[in-house]
Design a protein around this motif. Sequence first.
Motif, PDB file in Angstrom:
ATOM      1  N   GLU A 189      -5.757   1.805   6.401  1.00  0.00           N
ATOM      2  CA  GLU A 189      -5.598   2.236   5.013  1.00  0.00           C
ATOM      3  C   GLU A 189      -6.951   2.692   4.463  1.00  0.00           C
ATOM      4  O   GLU A 189      -7.935   1.975   4.589  1.00  0.00           O
ATOM      5  CB  GLU A 189      -5.059   1.062   4.179  1.00  0.00           C
ATOM      6  CG  GLU A 189      -3.697   0.597   4.650  1.00  0.00           C
ATOM      7  CD  GLU A 189      -3.240  -0.681   3.946  1.00  0.00           C
ATOM      8  OE1 GLU A 189      -4.001  -1.216   3.118  1.00  0.00           O
ATOM      9  OE2 GLU A 189      -2.121  -1.142   4.254  1.00  0.00           O
ATOM     10  N   ILE A 190      -6.987   3.855   3.876  1.00  0.00           N
ATOM     11  CA  ILE A 190      -8.242   4.370   3.328  1.00  0.00           C
ATOM     12  C   ILE A 190      -8.635   3.587   2.081  1.00  0.00           C
ATOM     13  O   ILE A 190      -9.816   3.352   1.835  1.00  0.00           O
ATOM     14  CB  ILE A 190      -8.126   5.883   3.020  1.00  0.00           C
ATOM     15  CG1 ILE A 190      -7.998   6.667   4.337  1.00  0.00           C
ATOM     16  CG2 ILE A 190      -9.321   6.378   2.225  1.00  0.00           C
ATOM     17  CD1 ILE A 190      -7.729   8.148   4.164  1.00  0.00           C
ATOM     18  N   GLY A 191      -7.664   3.155   1.319  1.00  0.00           N
ATOM     19  CA  GLY A 191      -7.940   2.318   0.144  1.00  0.00           C
ATOM     20  C   GLY A 191      -7.813   3.100  -1.148  1.00  0.00           C
ATOM     21  O   GLY A 191      -8.233   4.247  -1.250  1.00  0.00           O
ATOM     22  N   ILE A 192      -7.198   2.456  -2.131  1.00  0.00           N
ATOM     23  CA  ILE A 192      -6.881   3.134  -3.383  1.00  0.00           C
ATOM     24  C   ILE A 192      -8.134   3.582  -4.133  1.00  0.00           C
ATOM     25  O   ILE A 192      -8.206   4.694  -4.631  1.00  0.00           O
ATOM     26  CB  ILE A 192      -6.026   2.208  -4.269  1.00  0.00           C
ATOM     27  CG1 ILE A 192      -4.650   2.040  -3.618  1.00  0.00           C
ATOM     28  CG2 ILE A 192      -5.873   2.782  -5.662  1.00  0.00           C
ATOM     29  CD1 ILE A 192      -3.738   1.148  -4.398  1.00  0.00           C
ATOM     30  N   TYR A 238       0.839  -1.194   0.000  1.00  0.00           N
ATOM     31  CA  TYR A 238       0.000   0.000   0.000  1.00  0.00           C
ATOM     32  C   TYR A 238       0.880   1.253   0.000  1.00  0.00           C
ATOM     33  O   TYR A 238       1.857   1.327   0.741  1.00  0.00           O
ATOM     34  CB  TYR A 238      -0.904  -0.027   1.229  1.00  0.00           C
ATOM     35  CG  TYR A 238      -1.947   1.074   1.276  1.00  0.00           C
ATOM     36  CD1 TYR A 238      -2.965   1.129   0.320  1.00  0.00           C
ATOM     37  CD2 TYR A 238      -1.929   2.030   2.274  1.00  0.00           C
ATOM     38  CE1 TYR A 238      -3.934   2.122   0.372  1.00  0.00           C
ATOM     39  CE2 TYR A 238      -2.895   3.029   2.332  1.00  0.00           C
ATOM     40  CZ  TYR A 238      -3.898   3.064   1.374  1.00  0.00           C
ATOM     41  OH  TYR A 238      -4.855   4.060   1.434  1.00  0.00           O
ATOM     42  N   MET A 239       0.507   2.220  -0.837  1.00  0.00           N
ATOM     43  CA  MET A 239       1.230   3.485  -0.953  1.00  0.00           C
ATOM     44  C   MET A 239       2.699   3.277  -1.324  1.00  0.00           C
ATOM     45  O   MET A 239       3.618   3.879  -0.756  1.00  0.00           O
ATOM     46  CB  MET A 239       1.093   4.336   0.317  1.00  0.00           C
ATOM     47  CG  MET A 239      -0.264   4.996   0.444  1.00  0.00           C
ATOM     48  SD  MET A 239      -0.672   6.059  -0.984  1.00  0.00           S
ATOM     49  CE  MET A 239      -2.420   5.659  -1.204  1.00  0.00           C
ATOM     50  N   TYR A 283       0.164   9.932   3.405  1.00  0.00           N
ATOM     51  CA  TYR A 283      -1.078   9.995   2.631  1.00  0.00           C
ATOM     52  C   TYR A 283      -1.734   8.624   2.561  1.00  0.00           C
ATOM     53  O   TYR A 283      -1.052   7.605   2.454  1.00  0.00           O
ATOM     54  CB  TYR A 283      -0.751  10.483   1.221  1.00  0.00           C
ATOM     55  CG  TYR A 283      -1.945  10.586   0.287  1.00  0.00           C
ATOM     56  CD1 TYR A 283      -2.818  11.665   0.366  1.00  0.00           C
ATOM     57  CD2 TYR A 283      -2.182   9.607  -0.660  1.00  0.00           C
ATOM     58  CE1 TYR A 283      -3.899  11.761  -0.485  1.00  0.00           C
ATOM     59  CE2 TYR A 283      -3.272   9.702  -1.525  1.00  0.00           C
ATOM     60  CZ  TYR A 283      -4.130  10.789  -1.425  1.00  0.00           C
ATOM     61  OH  TYR A 283      -5.205  10.876  -2.269  1.00  0.00           O
ATOM     62  N   GLY A 284      -3.076   8.610   2.632  1.00  0.00           N
ATOM     63  CA  GLY A 284      -3.801   7.374   2.387  1.00  0.00           C
ATOM     64  C   GLY A 284      -4.195   6.591   3.629  1.00  0.00           C
ATOM     65  O   GLY A 284      -4.744   5.502   3.523  1.00  0.00           O
ATOM     66  N   TYR A 285      -3.906   7.157   4.796  1.00  0.00           N
ATOM     67  CA  TYR A 285      -4.286   6.486   6.044  1.00  0.00           C
ATOM     68  C   TYR A 285      -5.323   7.329   6.777  1.00  0.00           C
ATOM     69  O   TYR A 285      -5.258   8.558   6.780  1.00  0.00           O
ATOM     70  CB  TYR A 285      -3.058   6.255   6.934  1.00  0.00           C
ATOM     71  CG  TYR A 285      -2.037   5.356   6.289  1.00  0.00           C
ATOM     72  CD1 TYR A 285      -2.124   3.971   6.433  1.00  0.00           C
ATOM     73  CD2 TYR A 285      -1.030   5.879   5.495  1.00  0.00           C
ATOM     74  CE1 TYR A 285      -1.214   3.132   5.819  1.00  0.00           C
ATOM     75  CE2 TYR A 285      -0.112   5.053   4.865  1.00  0.00           C
ATOM     76  CZ  TYR A 285      -0.205   3.680   5.027  1.00  0.00           C
ATOM     77  OH  TYR A 285       0.689   2.860   4.399  1.00  0.00           O
TER      78      TYR A 285
END
Length: 146
Positions: free
Chosen positions: A116-119, A27-28, A107-109
Motif C-alpha cells: 500500500e502506498i499510503g493515504i 485501505y482503498m 489505485y494506491g498500490y
Amino acid sequence: MSPDNKLERGLSPFGFAPYRLTDGEEYMSDGQEAHFRAILTAWKNDLMEEVDRTVHHMQDEAANFPDPNDRASQESEFSLELRTRDRERKLIKKIDEALAMLDNHEYGYCESCGVEIGIRRLEARPTATLCIDCKTLDEIREKQMG
Ligand SMILES: [Zn+2]
C-alpha cells in the motif's frame, strides 16, 4: 491561492481536507476511492484550464510584435510556455492513468512491490505509483546511472 496557504489551513496542496479514516476502515475503501477521484479530477481540470490559457495567450501575442528584438524575447517566452504545456500534458496523462487505476480498483498500490502506498503519501502526490521505499531506491539508481 498558493499551495503554502492551503497547507497552513490543514488542506492538501490540492485544496482537499485530509481523508478521515473511520475505525477499522480498510485501505482503498469506496470512500477513499471517491476522495482520490475528486482530488485527481479537480487537479486535472485545473491543468486543462491552464493549458487553455497558455494557448490563448500565445495566439493573442503572436501577431503583436513587429519589432525584431521584441520578437526574439517573445520567441524565448513561447518556448518556455511550450515546455510548460508539455509538462502539463504529461501530468494530465499521468492523472488519467491514475483515474483508470481507480476505476479498476488498482489505485494506491506500489507498482513495483505491491504494498500500500499510503493515504497521506497519495494526498501529497496523487499520481504516485511507487511506495516510498521503491521510490527512494529508484532515485538512488537514477543518480548512479546519471
Ligand atoms: Zn514498493
